[in-house]
Design an enzyme around this catalytic site. Structure first.
Site, PDB file in Angstrom:
ATOM      1  N   CYS A 248     -21.182 -18.980  -8.254  1.00  0.00           N
ATOM      2  CA  CYS A 248     -20.818 -17.596  -7.945  1.00  0.00           C
ATOM      3  C   CYS A 248     -21.763 -17.025  -6.890  1.00  0.00           C
ATOM      4  CB  CYS A 248     -20.882 -16.747  -9.221  1.00  0.00           C
ATOM      5  SG  CYS A 248     -20.651 -14.986  -8.928  1.00  0.00           S
TER       6      CYS A 248
ATOM      7  N   TYR B  47      11.786  14.758  11.096  1.00  0.00           N
ATOM      8  CA  TYR B  47      12.984  14.009  11.456  1.00  0.00           C
ATOM      9  C   TYR B  47      14.195  14.273  10.566  1.00  0.00           C
ATOM     10  CZ  TYR B  47      11.017  11.020   7.782  1.00  0.00           C
ATOM     11  OH  TYR B  47      10.478  10.559   6.617  1.00  0.00           O
TER      12      TYR B  47
ATOM     13  N   LYS C  41       9.968   4.213  13.400  1.00  0.00           N
ATOM     14  CA  LYS C  41       9.485   4.408  12.021  1.00  0.00           C
ATOM     15  C   LYS C  41       7.975   4.639  12.108  1.00  0.00           C
ATOM     16  CE  LYS C  41       9.611   2.311   7.433  1.00  0.00           C
ATOM     17  NZ  LYS C  41       8.154   2.295   7.158  1.00  0.00           N
TER      18      LYS C  41
ATOM     19  N   CYS D  72     -15.639 -16.710 -11.954  1.00  0.00           N
ATOM     20  CA  CYS D  72     -16.978 -16.596 -12.525  1.00  0.00           C
ATOM     21  C   CYS D  72     -16.782 -16.069 -13.940  1.00  0.00           C
ATOM     22  CB  CYS D  72     -17.822 -15.614 -11.705  1.00  0.00           C
ATOM     23  SG  CYS D  72     -19.394 -15.216 -12.512  1.00  0.00           S
TER      24      CYS D  72
ATOM     25  N   LYS E 295      12.130  -3.650  10.266  1.00  0.00           N
ATOM     26  CA  LYS E 295      10.682  -3.881  10.262  1.00  0.00           C
ATOM     27  C   LYS E 295      10.309  -4.860  11.379  1.00  0.00           C
ATOM     28  CE  LYS E 295       8.437  -2.138   7.610  1.00  0.00           C
ATOM     29  NZ  LYS E 295       8.003  -2.259   6.237  1.00  0.00           N
TER      30      LYS E 295
ATOM     31  N   ALA F 191     -11.751  26.496  25.959  1.00  0.00           N
ATOM     32  CA  ALA F 191     -12.659  27.646  25.835  1.00  0.00           C
ATOM     33  C   ALA F 191     -11.872  28.947  25.660  1.00  0.00           C
ATOM     34  CB  ALA F 191     -13.560  27.740  27.063  1.00  0.00           C
ATOM     35  N   GLU F 192     -10.793  29.100  26.434  1.00  0.00           N
ATOM     36  CA  GLU F 192      -9.992  30.328  26.330  1.00  0.00           C
ATOM     37  C   GLU F 192      -9.288  30.397  24.976  1.00  0.00           C
ATOM     38  OE1 GLU F 192      -6.634  32.879  28.830  1.00  0.00           O
ATOM     39  OE2 GLU F 192      -7.441  31.012  29.672  1.00  0.00           O
TER      40      GLU F 192
ATOM     41  N   ARG G 187       5.504  12.501  -0.800  1.00  0.00           N
ATOM     42  CA  ARG G 187       6.642  11.801  -1.408  1.00  0.00           C
ATOM     43  C   ARG G 187       6.367  11.461  -2.875  1.00  0.00           C
ATOM     44  NH1 ARG G 187       8.277   6.694  -2.619  1.00  0.00           N
ATOM     45  NH2 ARG G 187      10.515   6.345  -2.518  1.00  0.00           N
TER      46      ARG G 187
ATOM     47  N   LYS H 137      20.158   5.230  11.186  1.00  0.00           N
ATOM     48  CA  LYS H 137      20.978   5.954  10.214  1.00  0.00           C
ATOM     49  C   LYS H 137      22.286   6.384  10.864  1.00  0.00           C
ATOM     50  CE  LYS H 137      17.513   8.811   9.690  1.00  0.00           C
ATOM     51  NZ  LYS H 137      16.576   9.879   9.382  1.00  0.00           N
TER      52      LYS H 137
ATOM     53  N   GLU I 119       6.983  12.861   8.800  1.00  0.00           N
ATOM     54  CA  GLU I 119       5.893  11.905   8.588  1.00  0.00           C
ATOM     55  C   GLU I 119       4.593  12.468   9.151  1.00  0.00           C
ATOM     56  OE1 GLU I 119       5.483   7.782   7.065  1.00  0.00           O
ATOM     57  OE2 GLU I 119       7.103   9.254   7.073  1.00  0.00           O
TER      58      GLU I 119
ATOM     59  N   CYS J 251     -24.022 -14.110  -8.868  1.00  0.00           N
ATOM     60  CA  CYS J 251     -24.944 -14.317 -10.004  1.00  0.00           C
ATOM     61  C   CYS J 251     -25.382 -15.769 -10.165  1.00  0.00           C
ATOM     62  CB  CYS J 251     -24.296 -13.827 -11.300  1.00  0.00           C
ATOM     63  SG  CYS J 251     -22.873 -14.823 -11.809  1.00  0.00           S
TER      64      CYS J 251
ATOM     65  N   CYS K 148     -22.103 -10.782 -14.705  1.00  0.00           N
ATOM     66  CA  CYS K 148     -22.101 -10.879 -13.241  1.00  0.00           C
ATOM     67  C   CYS K 148     -22.041  -9.466 -12.661  1.00  0.00           C
ATOM     68  CB  CYS K 148     -20.890 -11.683 -12.773  1.00  0.00           C
ATOM     69  SG  CYS K 148     -20.716 -11.722 -10.969  1.00  0.00           S
TER      70      CYS K 148
ATOM     71  N   GLU L  83      15.542   5.755  15.716  1.00  0.00           N
ATOM     72  CA  GLU L  83      14.267   6.393  16.047  1.00  0.00           C
ATOM     73  C   GLU L  83      13.110   5.562  15.490  1.00  0.00           C
ATOM     74  OE1 GLU L  83      14.341  10.298  14.130  1.00  0.00           O
ATOM     75  OE2 GLU L  83      15.701   9.463  12.653  1.00  0.00           O
TER      76      GLU L  83
ATOM     77  N   SER M  76      13.337   5.702  -0.744  1.00  0.00           N
ATOM     78  CA  SER M  76      12.837   4.740   0.234  1.00  0.00           C
ATOM     79  C   SER M  76      14.049   4.075   0.893  1.00  0.00           C
ATOM     80  CB  SER M  76      11.959   3.698  -0.448  1.00  0.00           C
ATOM     81  OG  SER M  76      12.684   3.072  -1.492  1.00  0.00           O
ATOM     82  N   LEU M  77      13.819   3.359   1.989  1.00  0.00           N
ATOM     83  CA  LEU M  77      14.898   2.690   2.705  1.00  0.00           C
ATOM     84  C   LEU M  77      14.861   1.187   2.452  1.00  0.00           C
ATOM     85  CD1 LEU M  77      14.748   4.436   6.215  1.00  0.00           C
ATOM     86  CD2 LEU M  77      16.225   5.002   4.285  1.00  0.00           C
TER      87      LEU M  77
ATOM     88  N   ASP N 159       4.227   5.103  11.237  1.00  0.00           N
ATOM     89  CA  ASP N 159       3.391   4.494  10.194  1.00  0.00           C
ATOM     90  C   ASP N 159       2.425   5.552   9.655  1.00  0.00           C
ATOM     91  OD1 ASP N 159       2.455   2.567   8.537  1.00  0.00           O
ATOM     92  OD2 ASP N 159       1.270   1.512  10.025  1.00  0.00           O
TER      93      ASP N 159
END
Length: 664
Positions: free
Chosen positions: A402, A222, A114, A420, A308, A33-34, A135, A284, A170, A405, A425, A112, A81-82, A116
């Site tokens: 299908c 980073y 990664k 199909c 990963k 509020a403040e 990027r 790194k 990121e 249809c 369709c 550190e 990219s890495l 997402d």
């Protein structure tokens, strides 16, 4: 007036201090509020005295700027990219490769999480935020400054007053904000975001910055790009923190690969407790002075790697199996699941790929299954859990008609997929329309899948040509649920603009089977118009680099169907461009245009940089050296491609030769 200026400056100082405590330090010093009272007071002062509004005012984080489009911005240094590591052996190999380059030199690593999210580059001039750029392809990004300014953890002004300061990081959405946004979208009957990364990317590309402001994006920074100012990555992070940037507190200096792996295990153990999604760890070299010595590959630096995390696997019950139809008519099977939490999101559906996938694994409705998120993005059923209850369940059999249809499904010889083949369709038509308007095709903004479905159901569009006839239904479109006058006008303007696209975007958008973006461009560069392409026979197409017999047959077959020829005729009458216009900024150069190049060896910049340059001149960049190759652009350690080119008598260019050829 002096008194007013003083009040405004005090308000700015207080709001910046409170905002930093709340959004960066996660340690609020005043209640909401403040804070809101002070912000509204500053907004009122700036409305009354516009001359007191500055670019770094806290009020600029509220949003409200509406853009027509995002401009392209060329990165001063590519955003590479890495390469990836998946286990400890990969990390040991990464360390061994570094040792080969710097022999006996002592070094340590910085490790550190990664995040997402979405990579961002922040550029400050004289201490004021000048640009926020995505990027993109690594060389050109989109200028999303108006949306970046709404991110409360990113300062609009910093203490470093140099004329150019670049910082990379990121942008992400917290798990809490992601759930909140998806709940709102569910209430509004809108398509849900698949994961926080998609939501962050979609938010950062909103043309209306007030939408970005409402979604509470966040950012970890980073990478301080001025390696001359500091000798180590860890020192540069301390500097960023001093300038009030948000730095991840899980980063750590490690003196060996053993320490690196130990810290990776610790970060992984904390993954579920974090307020944000991570999909791995970045390692790194800490010493900036070693970066150039260790060097780069064509796509990534050798001094850094991304570890990963393995996909999380959970068990749940498979409630049902249902089929869906893609734009080519291909049938994909999907699983309806008992809801289960995996990788930070609630999963209720997953892909089962095709009928053979289900039959070979003997997946049965009603049984327990293991699921994972492929790349932590797409939920996938990987196997059934075979127990006594499972044995009693009925074996699954593939659909023969299908689901959209009711036409018979067919298989192409030698392929696992069912199709199909009914050209009318409804789902095929809708998916084909979605592909036609997508960014890589005609790039018509405002035609989401929901809007396309609505227009199709209302019989405003039945094929891609009908999109260009929507102008005559302007009044009716405004009456459609959730469209509105402004949305309709923007849509019609985008449709009109798309008529001027170069041929390759149209050709890709037509959805010819096996014709991807690259193939569409190759054909457009070589033959310049759709009329010329339509005249080509199988043998002519098959001889073109990157085409081959499968694509050649598919293109020939498409042009033999009368319905398709009528579509081209309709598009011409609607003034849709059918000619190759070349890339924006293309220069005429007889030495390069229509010539084929192979790039090999280590050059001063990543290989994609030179590939993009060549394609801007209308050249073809191919992977293998053959008699059809016109030039080989060779860097250091060129290897077998150079030897083959020499044997075939192909013209070999050094980097300097090439730059002279293009006039740089």
């Amino acid at each position: 007036m002096k008194e007013i200026i003083e009040k405004v400056n005090i308000l700015k100082e207080k709001l910046n201090k409170w905002g930093h405590a709340y959004y960066v330090l996660d340690n609020p010093v005043v209640d909401d509020a403040e804070y809101d009272k002070a912000l509204n007071e500053l907004i009122n002062f700036e409305k009354k005295y516009p001359e007191l509004l500055t670019q770094d005012s806290p009020t600029q984080k509220v949003g409200g700027v509406v853009m027509d489009k995002f401009e392209k911005y060329k990165h001063k240094l590519p955003m590479l990219s890495l390469s990836n590591a998946f286990n400890k052996d990969d990390l040991i190999n990464f360390d061994d490769q570094i040792l080969k380059e710097i022999e006996n030199k002592k070094y340590n690593f910085f490790v550190e999480p990664k995040i997402d999210g979405l990579s961002i580059s922040l550029i400050y001039k004289n201490g004021i935020l000048f640009k926020g750029v995505t990027r993109g392809d690594g060389f050109y990004g989109e200028d999303v400054t108006s949306n970046v300014k709404t991110i409360k953890s990113i300062p609009l002004s910093i203490s470093d007053k140099n004329d150019y300061v670049e910082i990379r990081g990121e942008v992400f959405l917290s798990k809490k904000e992601f759930e909140k946004i998806n709940k709102q979208r569910q209430n509004n009957d809108e398509e849900l975001f698949a994961n926080p990364r998609n939501a962050a990317a979609g938010t950062l590309r909103q043309l209306d910055s007030s939408i970005a402001a409402s979604r509470n994006l966040d950012a970890f920074l980073y990478y301080f790009m001025d390696r001359e100012k500091f000798h180590t990555h860890s020192d540069s992070l301390n500097y960023l923190e001093e300038m009030n940037f948000k730095i991840n507190n899980l980063g750590k200096i490690c003196n060996s690969i053993e320490e690196v792996y130990s810290h990776i295990e610790y970060i992984q153990s904390q993954r579920e407790n974090l307020e944000y999604e991570i999909d791995g760890v970045v390692i790194k070299i800490n010493d900036f002075d070693l970066y150039e010595k260790v060097g780069y590959t064509a796509k990534s630096p050798k001094w850094a790697i991304a570890f990963k995390f393995p996909a999380e696997v959970k068990e749940t019950t498979l409630k049902n199996i249902f089929a869906s139809v893609g734009r080519t008519g291909r049938i994909t099977y999907n699983a309806s699941l008992e809801p289960v939490q995996i990788a930070g999101t609630t999963v209720q559906a997953a892909t089962l790929h095709n009928a053979d996938f289900i039959i070979q694994r003997d997946i049965r409705i009603g049984g327990k299954v293991k699921i994972k998120k492929a790349g932590d993005i797409i939920p996938e059923v990987i196997a059934p859990i075979q127990n006594e209850e499972y044995i009693k369940l009925k074996k699954w059999t593939e659909d023969i008609i299908c689901p959209e249809c009711n036409s018979n499904l067919e298989r192409v010889d030698g392929e696992v997929d069912q199709y199909c083949i009914n050209s009318q369709c409804p789902r095929k038509i809708v998916r084909g329309l979605e592909h036609f308007v997508s960014r890589d095709a005609m790039n018509i903004e405002g035609l989401s899948i929901k809007i396309i479905e609505k227009l199709f159901e209302s019989k405003f569009i039945n094929n891609v040509a009908d999109i260009f006839k929507l102008k005559k239904f302007q009044k009716e479109l405004i009456q459609l649920d959730k469209m509105g006058e402004k949305s309709v006008n923007n849509l019609l303007e985008s449709i009109e603009k798309s008529k001027q696209n170069s041929l390759e975007k149209l050709f890709f958008g037509l959805g010819i089977r096996h014709v991807g973006k690259k193939t569409a461009k190759t054909l457009a560069i070589n033959f310049k118009s759709i009329d010329e392409i339509s005249k080509l026979g199988f043998d002519q197409l098959d001889q073109i680099n990157d085409i081959g017999p499968i694509v050649a047959k598919s293109v020939c077959d498409w042009f033999e169907i009368e319905q398709n020829l009528n579509l081209i005729k309709d598009l011409k009458e609607l003034n849709v461009n059918m000619i190759y216009l070349g890339n924006e900024g293309t220069k005429n150069n007889d030495k390069i245009t229509m010539k084929s190049f192979v790039i090999t060896g280590t050059l001063s910049k990543p290989r994609n940089y030179f590939k993009d340059l060549l394609e801007e001149f209308g050249a073809k960049v191919i992977d293998t050296v053959s008699k059809k190759t016109d030039f080989l652009l060779a860097g250091k350690e060129a290897g077998s491609k150079l030897e083959k080119a020499e044997k075939l008598g192909i013209k070999i260019l050094s980097e300097d030769d090439f730059l002279e050829m293009i006039g740089e």
